[in-house]
Write an enzyme that holds these catalytic residues in place. Structure first.
Site, PDB file in Angstrom:
ATOM      1  N   GLU A 258     -74.585 -75.036   8.354  1.00  0.00           N
ATOM      2  CA  GLU A 258     -75.266 -74.887   7.046  1.00  0.00           C
ATOM      3  C   GLU A 258     -76.584 -74.147   7.267  1.00  0.00           C
ATOM      4  O   GLU A 258     -77.666 -74.680   7.026  1.00  0.00           O
ATOM      5  CB  GLU A 258     -75.468 -76.245   6.380  1.00  0.00           C
ATOM      6  CG  GLU A 258     -76.098 -77.294   7.248  1.00  0.00           C
ATOM      7  CD  GLU A 258     -76.154 -78.659   6.578  1.00  0.00           C
ATOM      8  OE1 GLU A 258     -75.095 -79.158   6.169  1.00  0.00           O
ATOM      9  OE2 GLU A 258     -77.259 -79.213   6.478  1.00  0.00           O
TER      10      GLU A 258
ATOM     11  N   CYS B 272    -107.643 -70.676  -3.880  1.00  0.00           N
ATOM     12  CA  CYS B 272    -108.862 -71.364  -3.459  1.00  0.00           C
ATOM     13  C   CYS B 272    -108.533 -72.352  -2.343  1.00  0.00           C
ATOM     14  O   CYS B 272    -108.759 -73.568  -2.468  1.00  0.00           O
ATOM     15  CB  CYS B 272    -109.486 -72.078  -4.647  1.00  0.00           C
ATOM     16  SG  CYS B 272    -109.848 -70.935  -5.968  1.00  0.00           S
ATOM     17  N   GLU B 273    -107.912 -71.859  -1.305  1.00  0.00           N
ATOM     18  CA  GLU B 273    -107.549 -72.655  -0.140  1.00  0.00           C
ATOM     19  C   GLU B 273    -107.755 -71.770   1.079  1.00  0.00           C
ATOM     20  O   GLU B 273    -107.262 -70.634   1.103  1.00  0.00           O
ATOM     21  CB  GLU B 273    -106.062 -73.057  -0.190  1.00  0.00           C
ATOM     22  CG  GLU B 273    -105.710 -74.135  -1.177  1.00  0.00           C
ATOM     23  CD  GLU B 273    -106.303 -75.483  -0.836  1.00  0.00           C
ATOM     24  OE1 GLU B 273    -106.644 -75.718   0.331  1.00  0.00           O
ATOM     25  OE2 GLU B 273    -106.439 -76.299  -1.769  1.00  0.00           O
TER      26      GLU B 273
ATOM     27  N   GLY C 134     -80.450 -74.352  11.034  1.00  0.00           N
ATOM     28  CA  GLY C 134     -81.562 -74.309  11.979  1.00  0.00           C
ATOM     29  C   GLY C 134     -81.438 -73.230  13.040  1.00  0.00           C
ATOM     30  O   GLY C 134     -82.290 -73.159  13.936  1.00  0.00           O
TER      31      GLY C 134
ATOM     32  N   ARG D 185     -81.755 -69.677   6.995  1.00  0.00           N
ATOM     33  CA  ARG D 185     -82.597 -68.649   7.605  1.00  0.00           C
ATOM     34  C   ARG D 185     -81.795 -67.580   8.371  1.00  0.00           C
ATOM     35  O   ARG D 185     -82.087 -66.396   8.285  1.00  0.00           O
ATOM     36  CB  ARG D 185     -83.531 -69.366   8.589  1.00  0.00           C
ATOM     37  CG  ARG D 185     -84.577 -68.539   9.246  1.00  0.00           C
ATOM     38  CD  ARG D 185     -85.274 -69.389  10.322  1.00  0.00           C
ATOM     39  NE  ARG D 185     -85.384 -70.775   9.949  1.00  0.00           N
ATOM     40  CZ  ARG D 185     -86.448 -71.313   9.363  1.00  0.00           C
ATOM     41  NH1 ARG D 185     -87.496 -70.572   9.097  1.00  0.00           N
ATOM     42  NH2 ARG D 185     -86.467 -72.602   9.068  1.00  0.00           N
TER      43      ARG D 185
ATOM     44  N   ARG E 207     -95.022 -70.257   4.175  1.00  0.00           N
ATOM     45  CA  ARG E 207     -94.767 -70.629   5.575  1.00  0.00           C
ATOM     46  C   ARG E 207     -95.992 -70.414   6.479  1.00  0.00           C
ATOM     47  O   ARG E 207     -96.321 -71.299   7.275  1.00  0.00           O
ATOM     48  CB  ARG E 207     -93.543 -69.903   6.136  1.00  0.00           C
ATOM     49  CG  ARG E 207     -92.239 -70.258   5.405  1.00  0.00           C
ATOM     50  CD  ARG E 207     -91.016 -69.687   6.108  1.00  0.00           C
ATOM     51  NE  ARG E 207     -90.766 -70.313   7.370  1.00  0.00           N
ATOM     52  CZ  ARG E 207     -91.050 -69.789   8.546  1.00  0.00           C
ATOM     53  NH1 ARG E 207     -91.593 -68.603   8.640  1.00  0.00           N
ATOM     54  NH2 ARG E 207     -90.785 -70.446   9.648  1.00  0.00           N
TER      55      ARG E 207
HETATM   56  C1  PLP Z   1     -80.167 -80.445   5.407  1.00  0.00           C
HETATM   57  C2  PLP Z   1     -80.521 -79.035   5.693  1.00  0.00           C
HETATM   58  N1  PLP Z   1     -79.530 -78.191   5.998  1.00  0.00           N
HETATM   59  C3  PLP Z   1     -79.781 -76.883   6.261  1.00  0.00           C
HETATM   60  C4  PLP Z   1     -81.064 -76.369   6.241  1.00  0.00           C
HETATM   61  C5  PLP Z   1     -81.253 -74.923   6.531  1.00  0.00           C
HETATM   62  O1  PLP Z   1     -82.137 -74.668   7.555  1.00  0.00           O
HETATM   63  P1  PLP Z   1     -82.278 -73.183   8.114  1.00  0.00           P
HETATM   64  O2  PLP Z   1     -82.611 -72.311   6.960  1.00  0.00           O
HETATM   65  O3  PLP Z   1     -83.393 -73.271   9.100  1.00  0.00           O
HETATM   66  O4  PLP Z   1     -80.979 -72.821   8.728  1.00  0.00           O
HETATM   67  C6  PLP Z   1     -82.143 -77.227   5.944  1.00  0.00           C
HETATM   68  C7  PLP Z   1     -83.524 -76.717   5.913  1.00  0.00           C
HETATM   69  O5  PLP Z   1     -84.458 -77.286   5.445  1.00  0.00           O
HETATM   70  C8  PLP Z   1     -81.857 -78.596   5.662  1.00  0.00           C
HETATM   71  O6  PLP Z   1     -82.840 -79.448   5.343  1.00  0.00           O
END
Ligand code: PLP
Length: 407
Positions: free
Chosen positions: A264, A331-332, A225, A267, A302
Site C-alpha cells: 500500500e 507566522c511560524e 513506506g 510515496r 513536510r
Molecule cells: C496505513 C498506511 N498505509 C500506507 C501509507 C503510505 O505510506 P507511503 O506513502 O510512505 O508509502 C501510510 C502513510 O501514512 C499509512 O499510514
C-alpha cells in the site's frame, strides 16, 4: 542533478494561472506503478495505492485502470474511491480510531476490512455485520521502525501478537471465512534489508497464527513506506533486490498455502512525479538571506513538520552561487522549504520548482493564516490538465456561520 521534465511546457501554465500550484507527471506515475507490479510478478500481487498520499480523483482513476486498488483510511477516501469506480475488494480499509460510519461505508462498498483494535472488531460485528474478508494490523514489538513512523512499542497503530490471536479467533468463531494480515512498519525507507527483515517477522506470524487457529491466510499486506531519493545523491530503492529477498523468504515460509502479497505504497508511486511551483516574491537581508516565495508550509508541510528535504531548482537558472533560506509567509518560524540551501542568485519573479512533492504534499495542506489550497495540474504526455482548481476566498469563508459577521 534532479530533473524537471516540463521546463518548456510549464510556461503555458505560468502565463495562465497564478502560482503556487502543483504539477504531476502522468507517465512517470504509471511507470512507477508498473515497476512495482513487475518486480512482484513472481506472486499474486496487488498494490493498493495509499489515497492519503495524493487524494485526487484523476490520479486514482489512472491507477485504477492499471490494476491498482486503493488503501483508504477515512470516509472521504472511501467516497473518492467509489467516485472513480474502485470498489469491492479493490479497496482496503485501514483506519485507526475509526468512527462506525466509516466502517459502514467500507462494508457497503465490499472493501477488505483491516482492524486496528479488538474493540473495533466487537463494534463492527455488533453494528455493521460480519466482514466477508478481514485482516488485522500487526505491530510486532521486534519490528524495525523508521524515524517518521517511530518504534513499534510507542506506536498507536496495530496490535501485538497475543491480541492478533484473540482477534482472529473472535472473527473465526463469529463466521468470518477469509483472512489476511496487515502491517505498516516503515516510512520512506531506502533500506531493502529493513523491509525484508520486517517482512520475515510478518511471514512467521502468519504461519504461527495459521497453525494455532487453522486458518489459511489469503493475503499478506506488507505495507507501504517504500522510499524515494529526495536528495540528489540518495540512492534509489532497489526494487528488484527487495522483491528477490522477499521471494526467498516467501518460498522458505510458505509451502502449504500461498498467500497473495499486497503493498500500500503512496510515496513510491506519486512522490517523485509531483512538483510544487512557486514564485519568488521578496528577498530579505537579515542575519541571513531569506527568499520569500508565494507558497508556504500550508501548501507543503513536510519540511516544516519533519525537517524533510525537498530539492529546489530554479526555472532557467543553474549552478549554486548563494546560500538562502527559502521561506513562506506563515507566522511560524518553521515555515521554511529550505535552510542554508545553495541556489543560483535569485531575484523577485524567479520560479522555483520544489521537487518530490507528489505524495503527502498537497494532501497535507491546511488553511492556517487563511492561506488557500493550491490548484493541481497533470501532464498527460500531450498537455496539462487542471485536476483541482485553487481554493478561493469564497470557499474559505463558505463554512462560516454566525449572523452579522458581514455587517
Ligand atoms: C496505513 C498506511 N498505509 C500506507 C501509507 C503510505 O505510506 P507511503 O506513502 O510512505 O508509502 C501510510 C502513510 O501514512 C499509512 O499510514
Amino acid at each position: 542533478m534532479k530533473k524537471f521534465p516540463f521546463k518548456n511546457e510549464i510556461h503555458q501554465l505560468l502565463k495562465k494561472y497564478p502560482t503556487p500550484f502543483y504539477v504531476y507527471d502522468e507517465i512517470g506515475i504509471l511507470n512507477s506503478l508498473k515497476k512495482l507490479q513487475n518486480a512482484f510478478s513472481w506472486c499474486e500481487f496487488k498494490e493498493y495505492f495509499a489515497v492519503k498520499a495524493t487524494p485526487t480523483p484523476y490520479i486514482l482513476k489512472i491507477l485504477g485502470k492499471n490494476n491498482c486498488g486503493t488503501d483508504c483510511s477515512s470516509l472521504a477516501e472511501l467516497y473518492l474511491s467509489e467516485m472513480v469506480n474502485i470498489t469491492g475488494e479493490n479497496i482496503l480499509f485501514t483506519s485507526n480510531n475509526t468512527p462506525i460510519e466509516e466502517y459502514k461505508k467500507a462494508y457497503e462498498l465490499g472493501a477488505i476490512i483491516n482492524f486496528d483494535d479488538i474493540g473495533h472488531i466487537d463494534k463492527f460485528i455488533k453494528e455493521v455485520g460480519i466482514p466477508k474478508i478481514a485482516s488485522i494490523r500487526y505491530t510486532p514489538k521486534e519490528a524495525f521502525g523508521t524515524e517518521i513512523i517511530g518504534d513499534p512499542v510507542n506506536s498507536k497503530f496495530g496490535m501485538p501478537f497475543n491480541k492478533l490471536l484473540e482477534g482472529y479467533k473472535k472473527m473465526k468463531d463469529i463466521g468470518v471465512k477469509r483472512f489476511g494480515l496487515h502491517a505498516m512498519l516503515v516510512s520512506n525507507t531506502l533500506d531493502e534489508d529493513l523491509i525484508a527483515k520486517n517482512t520475515e517477522i510478518i511471514f512467521k506470524a502468519v504461519n504461527e497464527l495459521s497453525n494455532i487457529l487453522n486458518i489459511e491466510y489469503e493475503f499478506i499486506d506488507i505495507g507501504g513506506g517504500f522510499g524515494i531519493p529526495y536528495k540528489p545523491d540518495d540512492k534509489e530503492l532497489d526494487l528488484h533486490l527487495l522483491s528477490n529477498n522477499i521471494k526467498e523468504l516467501y518460498e522458505k515460509h510458505f509451502k502449504e498455502f500461498k498467500p497473495k502479497i499486497f503493498t500500500e505504497n503512496g510515496r513510491y508511486i506519486t512522490g517523485p512525479h509531483g512538483y510544487l511551483i512557486t514564485k519568488v516574491l521578496h528577498i530579505k537581508e537579515s542575519y541571513k538571506t531569506y527568499v520569500g516565495v508565494d507558497a508556504n508550509m500550508a501548501n507543503l508541510m513536510r519540511p516544516g513538520m519533519y525537517g524533510a528535504y525537498h530539492h529546489i531548482s530554479v526555472l532557467g537558472k543553474e549552478g549554486n552561487f548563494k546560500k538562502y533560506d527559502v521561506v513562506g509567509s506563515l507566522c511560524e518560524n518553521n515555515d521554511k522549504f529550505a535552510i542554508d540551501r545553495e541556489l543560483p542568485e535569485l531575484e523577485e519573479g524567479d520560479i522555483l520548482i520544489i521537487h518530490d512533492a507528489g505524495a503527502h504534499g498537497h494532501s497535507m495542506g491546511f488553511n492556517y493564516n487563511g492561506k488557500l489550497r493550491s490548484a493541481e495540474f497533470i501532464y498527460d504526455g500531450n498537455e496539462f490538465k487542471m485536476i483541482r482548481r485553487a481554493q478561493t476566498l469564497d470557499d474559505y469563508f463558505s463554512t462560516i456561520q454566525g449572523g452579522d459577521i458581514y455587517v
